[in-house]
Design a protein around this motif. Structure first.
Motif, PDB file in Angstrom:
ATOM      1  N   ARG A 218      37.188  24.206  56.168  1.00  0.00           N
ATOM      2  CA  ARG A 218      35.800  24.958  57.124  1.00  0.00           C
ATOM      3  C   ARG A 218      36.319  26.227  57.423  1.00  0.00           C
ATOM      4  O   ARG A 218      35.493  27.324  57.484  1.00  0.00           O
ATOM      5  CB  ARG A 218      35.737  24.014  58.475  1.00  0.00           C
ATOM      6  N   TRP A 219      37.622  26.725  58.008  1.00  0.00           N
ATOM      7  CA  TRP A 219      37.872  27.874  58.339  1.00  0.00           C
ATOM      8  C   TRP A 219      38.321  28.772  57.366  1.00  0.00           C
ATOM      9  O   TRP A 219      37.510  29.829  57.298  1.00  0.00           O
ATOM     10  CB  TRP A 219      39.305  27.673  59.242  1.00  0.00           C
ATOM     11  N   TRP A 220      38.724  28.587  56.253  1.00  0.00           N
ATOM     12  CA  TRP A 220      38.812  29.351  55.121  1.00  0.00           C
ATOM     13  C   TRP A 220      37.599  29.507  54.318  1.00  0.00           C
ATOM     14  O   TRP A 220      37.435  30.565  53.737  1.00  0.00           O
ATOM     15  CB  TRP A 220      40.193  28.875  53.911  1.00  0.00           C
ATOM     16  N   ARG A 221      36.622  28.694  54.573  1.00  0.00           N
ATOM     17  CA  ARG A 221      35.429  28.651  53.844  1.00  0.00           C
ATOM     18  C   ARG A 221      34.613  29.953  54.461  1.00  0.00           C
ATOM     19  O   ARG A 221      33.895  30.539  53.775  1.00  0.00           O
ATOM     20  CB  ARG A 221      34.636  27.479  53.903  1.00  0.00           C
ATOM     21  N   VAL A 222      34.914  30.481  55.812  1.00  0.00           N
ATOM     22  CA  VAL A 222      34.460  31.443  56.268  1.00  0.00           C
ATOM     23  C   VAL A 222      35.249  32.680  56.074  1.00  0.00           C
ATOM     24  O   VAL A 222      34.846  33.834  55.754  1.00  0.00           O
ATOM     25  CB  VAL A 222      34.179  31.123  57.783  1.00  0.00           C
ATOM     26  N   LEU A 223      36.743  32.505  56.476  1.00  0.00           N
ATOM     27  CA  LEU A 223      37.467  33.678  56.132  1.00  0.00           C
ATOM     28  C   LEU A 223      37.752  34.411  54.574  1.00  0.00           C
ATOM     29  O   LEU A 223      37.316  35.621  54.565  1.00  0.00           O
ATOM     30  CB  LEU A 223      38.875  33.401  56.595  1.00  0.00           C
ATOM     31  N   LEU A 224      37.933  33.303  53.798  1.00  0.00           N
ATOM     32  CA  LEU A 224      38.353  33.899  52.353  1.00  0.00           C
ATOM     33  C   LEU A 224      37.337  34.655  51.623  1.00  0.00           C
ATOM     34  O   LEU A 224      37.674  35.632  50.878  1.00  0.00           O
ATOM     35  CB  LEU A 224      38.915  32.614  51.556  1.00  0.00           C
ATOM     36  N   PRO A 225      36.052  34.278  51.756  1.00  0.00           N
ATOM     37  CA  PRO A 225      34.861  35.129  51.101  1.00  0.00           C
ATOM     38  C   PRO A 225      34.834  36.390  51.524  1.00  0.00           C
ATOM     39  O   PRO A 225      34.297  37.457  51.000  1.00  0.00           O
ATOM     40  CB  PRO A 225      33.596  34.193  51.240  1.00  0.00           C
ATOM     41  N   LYS A 226      35.262  36.595  53.058  1.00  0.00           N
ATOM     42  CA  LYS A 226      35.324  37.892  53.395  1.00  0.00           C
ATOM     43  C   LYS A 226      36.262  38.670  53.008  1.00  0.00           C
ATOM     44  O   LYS A 226      36.298  40.112  52.770  1.00  0.00           O
ATOM     45  CB  LYS A 226      35.398  37.804  54.919  1.00  0.00           C
ATOM     46  N   VAL A 227      37.486  38.156  52.504  1.00  0.00           N
ATOM     47  CA  VAL A 227      38.703  38.635  52.020  1.00  0.00           C
ATOM     48  C   VAL A 227      38.363  39.176  50.589  1.00  0.00           C
ATOM     49  O   VAL A 227      39.053  39.999  50.186  1.00  0.00           O
ATOM     50  CB  VAL A 227      39.813  38.037  52.348  1.00  0.00           C
TER      51      VAL A 227
ATOM     52  N   LEU B  55      42.954  25.492  47.422  1.00  0.00           N
ATOM     53  CA  LEU B  55      41.850  26.014  48.210  1.00  0.00           C
ATOM     54  C   LEU B  55      41.646  27.435  48.206  1.00  0.00           C
ATOM     55  O   LEU B  55      40.661  28.065  48.155  1.00  0.00           O
ATOM     56  CB  LEU B  55      42.136  25.524  49.733  1.00  0.00           C
ATOM     57  N   ALA B  56      43.080  28.417  48.298  1.00  0.00           N
ATOM     58  CA  ALA B  56      42.990  29.654  48.284  1.00  0.00           C
ATOM     59  C   ALA B  56      42.445  30.252  46.805  1.00  0.00           C
ATOM     60  O   ALA B  56      41.401  31.181  46.978  1.00  0.00           O
ATOM     61  CB  ALA B  56      44.177  30.329  48.424  1.00  0.00           C
ATOM     62  N   ARG B  57      42.493  29.632  45.834  1.00  0.00           N
ATOM     63  CA  ARG B  57      42.341  30.059  44.229  1.00  0.00           C
ATOM     64  C   ARG B  57      40.839  29.673  44.186  1.00  0.00           C
ATOM     65  O   ARG B  57      40.128  30.343  43.444  1.00  0.00           O
ATOM     66  CB  ARG B  57      43.004  29.009  43.382  1.00  0.00           C
ATOM     67  N   ARG B  58      40.245  28.693  45.163  1.00  0.00           N
ATOM     68  CA  ARG B  58      38.723  28.596  44.774  1.00  0.00           C
ATOM     69  C   ARG B  58      37.813  29.569  45.513  1.00  0.00           C
ATOM     70  O   ARG B  58      37.004  29.998  44.710  1.00  0.00           O
ATOM     71  CB  ARG B  58      38.637  27.161  45.684  1.00  0.00           C
TER      72      ARG B  58
ATOM     73  N   ASP C 184      43.836  35.298  39.830  1.00  0.00           N
ATOM     74  CA  ASP C 184      44.620  36.477  39.721  1.00  0.00           C
ATOM     75  C   ASP C 184      45.390  37.107  40.589  1.00  0.00           C
ATOM     76  O   ASP C 184      46.436  37.779  40.652  1.00  0.00           O
ATOM     77  CB  ASP C 184      43.801  37.656  38.957  1.00  0.00           C
ATOM     78  N   ILE C 185      45.007  36.659  41.861  1.00  0.00           N
ATOM     79  CA  ILE C 185      45.781  37.351  43.227  1.00  0.00           C
ATOM     80  C   ILE C 185      47.174  36.634  43.350  1.00  0.00           C
ATOM     81  O   ILE C 185      47.207  35.286  42.940  1.00  0.00           O
ATOM     82  CB  ILE C 185      44.862  36.973  44.479  1.00  0.00           C
TER      83      ILE C 185
END
Length: 228
Positions: free
Chosen positions: A161-170, A206-209, A214-215
């Motif tokens: 839930r946290w990364w679903r908010v953070l990672l799209p910003k990144v 989760l990060a890859r999603r 490529d990162i």
């Protein structure tokens, strides 16, 4: 300003994947690409030396961000590391903070404006001599008690839930997308804490999603984990 704890252990850095070739989003420009090959960093087709240190946005008032980054650059740094403390951005469940000290997007764009690269350390556990290693204290109020930094299903649900908010910003600020972020760190010093490889694999997936394949993802750890 450089963090000995962060960069002194870069020999233990584990690249979880290598970048594949990317097409530039701007016609006519050479592709932007950062990867690891032959025990060396490569950027845009040339070997690259990271000269970096930690400058944490959440420990500096935003009015001084530019000054501190310029000072780091004057010291010869070309890359900045920063943690992302979960408890700063979600102080209460689903109450999100991304303004002022917490305006990470503005900080990352400023680094790009100053022609500095970024290694982003997204946790969810960051250590960083920060309260609860960046975990929100409300995690400790949940019953039954969570098993933090593990494959505990409730804990993983909250991380997602946290990364679903953070990672799209990144994601728009990744190097391949025209931004400054060349690498993203998963967890921190997990090898001195536990050996739940399923948990780490889950974080990678989760990060890859949200960030793509490529990162370059990496771990600073006493435990050699995996490449995937």
């Amino acid at each position: 300003m450089a963090s000995a704890g962060s960069f002194g252990r870069l020999s233990l850095l584990l690249a979880l994947s290598l970048c594949s070739a990317l097409a530039s989003t701007v016609p006519g420009e050479a592709p932007r690409r950062f990867w690891i090959e032959g025990d060396a960093f490569w950027k845009d087709g040339a070997r690259f030396q990271i000269v970096g240190g930690d400058v944490h946005y959440f420990r500096i008032v935003p009015e001084y961000w530019k000054d501190r980054l310029l000072r780091a650059k004057a010291l010869g740094l070309n890359t900045i590391q920063t943690y992302v403390p979960w408890n700063l951005h979600e102080p209460e469940p689903q109450s999100w903070e991304f303004k002022g000290f917490a305006d990470i997007e503005s900080y990352l764009r400023l680094a790009q404006e100053l022609e500095m690269l970024v290694m982003l350390r997204v946790g969810p556990y960051i250590c960083g001599e920060w309260d609860l290693g960046g975990f929100p204290p409300w995690l400790l109020t949940i019953e039954p008690a969570l098993k933090l930094r593990s494959s505990d299903s409730t804990y993983l649900f909250l991380v997602e839930r946290w990364w679903r908010v953070l990672l799209p910003k990144v994601a728009p600020l990744l190097y391949e997308n025209g931004g400054p972020i060349i690498m993203v760190q998963i967890e921190n010093e997990f090898g001195s804490f536990g050996d739940d490889k399923n948990y780490l694999h889950y974080l990678v997936q989760l990060a890859r999603r949200y960030l793509g394949n490529d990162i370059v993802l990496y771990a600073v750890s006493l435990l050699i984990i995996f490449t995937s």
